[in-house]
Design a protein around this motif. Structure first.
Motif, short mmCIF file in Angstrom:
data_model
loop_
_atom_site.label_atom_id
_atom_site.label_comp_id
_atom_site.label_asym_id
_atom_site.label_seq_id
_atom_site.Cartn_x
_atom_site.Cartn_y
_atom_site.Cartn_z
N GLU A 229 49.00 115.48 1.68
CA GLU A 229 48.43 114.42 2.52
C GLU A 229 48.00 114.98 3.89
OE1 GLU A 229 48.78 111.13 5.55
OE2 GLU A 229 50.39 112.58 5.19
N GLY A 230 47.38 116.16 3.90
CA GLY A 230 46.74 116.69 5.09
C GLY A 230 47.63 116.85 6.30
N ARG A 231 48.82 117.38 6.08
CA ARG A 231 49.74 117.64 7.20
C ARG A 231 50.44 118.98 7.01
NH1 ARG A 231 51.28 112.92 10.36
NH2 ARG A 231 50.37 111.04 9.44
N VAL A 232 50.83 119.57 8.15
CA VAL A 232 51.61 120.80 8.18
C VAL A 232 52.80 120.59 9.11
CG1 VAL A 232 51.63 123.20 9.00
CG2 VAL A 232 49.71 122.37 7.63
N TYR A 269 42.72 115.43 2.82
CA TYR A 269 42.71 116.43 1.75
C TYR A 269 44.07 117.14 1.69
CZ TYR A 269 37.64 115.88 1.74
OH TYR A 269 36.37 115.36 1.66
N PRO A 270 44.44 117.64 0.52
CA PRO A 270 45.68 118.43 0.43
C PRO A 270 45.54 119.75 1.16
CG PRO A 270 44.46 118.54 -1.64
CD PRO A 270 43.75 117.53 -0.79
N VAL A 271 46.63 120.19 1.76
CA VAL A 271 46.67 121.53 2.36
C VAL A 271 47.28 122.44 1.30
CG1 VAL A 271 47.42 122.93 4.32
CG2 VAL A 271 46.98 120.48 4.63
N ASN A 272 46.41 123.18 0.62
CA ASN A 272 46.81 123.89 -0.60
C ASN A 272 47.59 125.17 -0.37
OD1 ASN A 272 45.44 122.05 -2.30
ND2 ASN A 272 43.50 123.08 -1.90
N ALA A 285 47.56 130.89 8.74
CA ALA A 285 46.35 130.29 8.20
C ALA A 285 46.71 129.13 7.31
CB ALA A 285 45.55 131.33 7.41
N SER A 286 45.90 128.08 7.34
CA SER A 286 46.04 126.96 6.40
C SER A 286 44.73 126.81 5.65
CB SER A 286 46.39 125.67 7.14
OG SER A 286 45.32 125.26 7.98
N ALA A 287 44.83 126.41 4.39
CA ALA A 287 43.65 126.26 3.54
C ALA A 287 43.70 124.91 2.85
CB ALA A 287 43.59 127.38 2.51
N GLY A 288 42.56 124.22 2.79
CA GLY A 288 42.60 122.86 2.29
C GLY A 288 41.55 122.49 1.27
N GLY A 289 41.77 121.32 0.71
CA GLY A 289 40.82 120.75 -0.23
C GLY A 289 39.53 120.33 0.43
N ASP A 290 39.46 120.37 1.77
CA ASP A 290 38.23 120.07 2.50
C ASP A 290 37.32 121.29 2.58
OD1 ASP A 290 39.87 121.55 4.16
OD2 ASP A 290 39.29 120.48 5.98
N ALA A 291 37.69 122.37 1.87
CA ALA A 291 36.87 123.59 1.79
C ALA A 291 36.86 124.38 3.09
CB ALA A 291 35.44 123.28 1.34
N THR A 292 37.92 124.25 3.89
CA THR A 292 37.99 125.01 5.13
C THR A 292 39.30 125.80 5.22
OG1 THR A 292 39.06 123.29 6.48
CG2 THR A 292 36.64 123.26 6.36
N PRO A 332 36.69 124.82 -7.37
CA PRO A 332 36.82 123.36 -7.35
C PRO A 332 38.28 122.94 -7.39
CG PRO A 332 35.15 124.05 -8.94
CD PRO A 332 35.84 125.28 -8.48
N GLY A 333 38.62 121.89 -6.65
CA GLY A 333 39.99 121.39 -6.67
C GLY A 333 40.25 120.50 -7.86
N PHE A 334 41.51 120.12 -8.02
CA PHE A 334 41.91 119.26 -9.14
C PHE A 334 42.06 117.80 -8.69
CE2 PHE A 334 43.43 123.48 -10.39
CZ PHE A 334 42.95 123.56 -11.70
N GLU A 335 41.44 117.47 -7.55
CA GLU A 335 41.63 116.13 -6.99
C GLU A 335 41.17 115.03 -7.94
OE1 GLU A 335 40.29 118.65 -5.38
OE2 GLU A 335 41.59 119.00 -3.66
#
Length: 365
Positions: A229-232, A269-272, A285-292, A332-335
């Motif tokens: 849920e987009g948090r660290v 987006y999930p922080v993958n 570094a953080s990487a996410g489902g928002d492609a960043t 591609p993500g599994f969202e």
């Protein structure tokens, strides 16, 4: 100063990437595990047939696929072992395997009763730890195969795991986090008593939703976790009130949607994936489902940099041991679920050479 180089590796996997791992010594040796049932070994900086490195934003393929190691099922995780020629894998076939990267020989170390989600190796303690969806850890000493792996029961299904110099952090369902002391695990395995030691600490995650990733600070001070849920969250091992008061969590990997009928909303987006820098240890570094991918200063509690948006979700990130290179797994993500999922032709591994001070946090020497 020469321009920062960024390029894609030639011959990427055919399906989604599950993890990346740089070698402990060679900064250009990279392992990649994939849902296509293979582990890939690359030399990221060998000259390719299609020319020189691409400048930032370029798309020229580079590097060399050295070897590919086929598995009977999707590979969920991979890590290097004691040296650059040894690797360990976690598989959907329930097995924990050792790979001799030179000969290609694979040896099964143990078998769980469900898919194995994560593997981590501690060189200092000669321990390999596997975390399975059967809610157990298996503790192995690969240097002494006569020792029967120790089984550690868990109160939940593990989804993320990371090792610091002295600890291993296991994040599970129901917001459960167990931290184990590696020396204690090594002693329990050596005794062959079969009894699992209790966790060094038990915690409730600072994040309200399912943990997606965990990364340990190289300083052995603490760790970071991320959620779907987009948090660290950043936490410290020290249980004192003073240290615990330093922990914090923040929102990230979100995009503003101005088209919503109810007005401006956040798309979460999930922080993958998470990874700490091995030299500038407060930077991660953080990487996410928002492609960043973003760089953060854990001490200063600030974002240092956001890289250009990639073509698809970012599944994994890893820093080379010398801290000069950042590997980024794009697919591609599994969202939207597994049905009709197709990552072939869209899976990429991007290598970025970091500028001299690119990962240097505030106040770092």
């Amino acid at each position: 100063m020469a321009p920062t180089t960024q390029f894609e590796l030639a011959q990427p996997p055919n399906d989604a990437i599950s993890s990346l791992a740089f070698a402990p010594d060679a900064p250009s040796r990279l392992l990649v595990s994939s849902w296509d049932k293979n582990v890939y070994l690359y030399d990221t900086h060998t000259a390719s047939e299609n020319g020189d490195d691409a400048a930032e934003g370029g798309g020229v393929s580079h590097g060399t696929l050295l070897k590919k190691y086929e598995h009977p099922a999707p590979v969920m995780d991979v890590c290097f072992g004691a040296d650059d020629n040894e690797a360990y894998t976690a598989g959907m076939d329930w097995e924990v395997k050792r790979i001799d990267l030179e000969s290609g020989e694979q040896t099964t170390l143990s078998k769980h009763t469900a898919p194995v989600r994560r593997v981590v190796y501690s060189k200092a303690h000669s321990l390999l730890i596997s975390a399975s969806w059967d809610s157990t850890l298996h503790i192995h000493n690969p240097t002494n195969p006569s020792l029967t792996p120790l089984t550690v029961p868990l109160p939940g299904k593990p989804h993320a795991m990371a090792a610091s110099p002295s600890k291993v952090i296991v994040a599970m369902t129901s917001r459960l986090v167990h931290i184990y002391d590696l020396a204690t695990l090594a002693g329990a395995l050596e005794s062959q008593s079969g009894s699992a030691p209790p966790p060094w600490q038990q915690r409730e995650s600072s994040l309200k939703f399912l943990t997606r990733a965990v990364a340990a600070m190289p300083s052995d001070g603490g760790y970071a976790t991320s959620s779907i849920e987009g948090r660290v969250a950043v936490e410290w091992f020290d249980a004192s009130a003073e240290s615990q008061a330093r922990k914090y969590a923040f929102k990230c990997h979100r995009q503003t949607d101005n088209t919503a009928a109810a007005g401006v909303t956040d798309v979460v987006y999930p922080v993958n994936a998470l990874a700490f820098h091995p030299v500038h240890g407060n930077t991660f570094a953080s990487a996410g489902g928002d492609a960043t991918v973003a760089l953060w200063d854990a001490e200063a509690k600030r974002r240092m940099k956001v890289y250009q948006k990639f073509a698809d979700s970012v599944a994994a990130v890893a820093f080379s041991a010398d801290g000069r290179f950042l590997a980024v797994a794009v697919c591609p993500g599994f969202e939207t679920g597994m049905e009709d999922y197709n990552a072939e032709g869209r899976t990429k591994i991007v290598i970025r050479e970091l500028g001299e001070n690119e990962a240097k946090g505030k106040g770092a020497k």
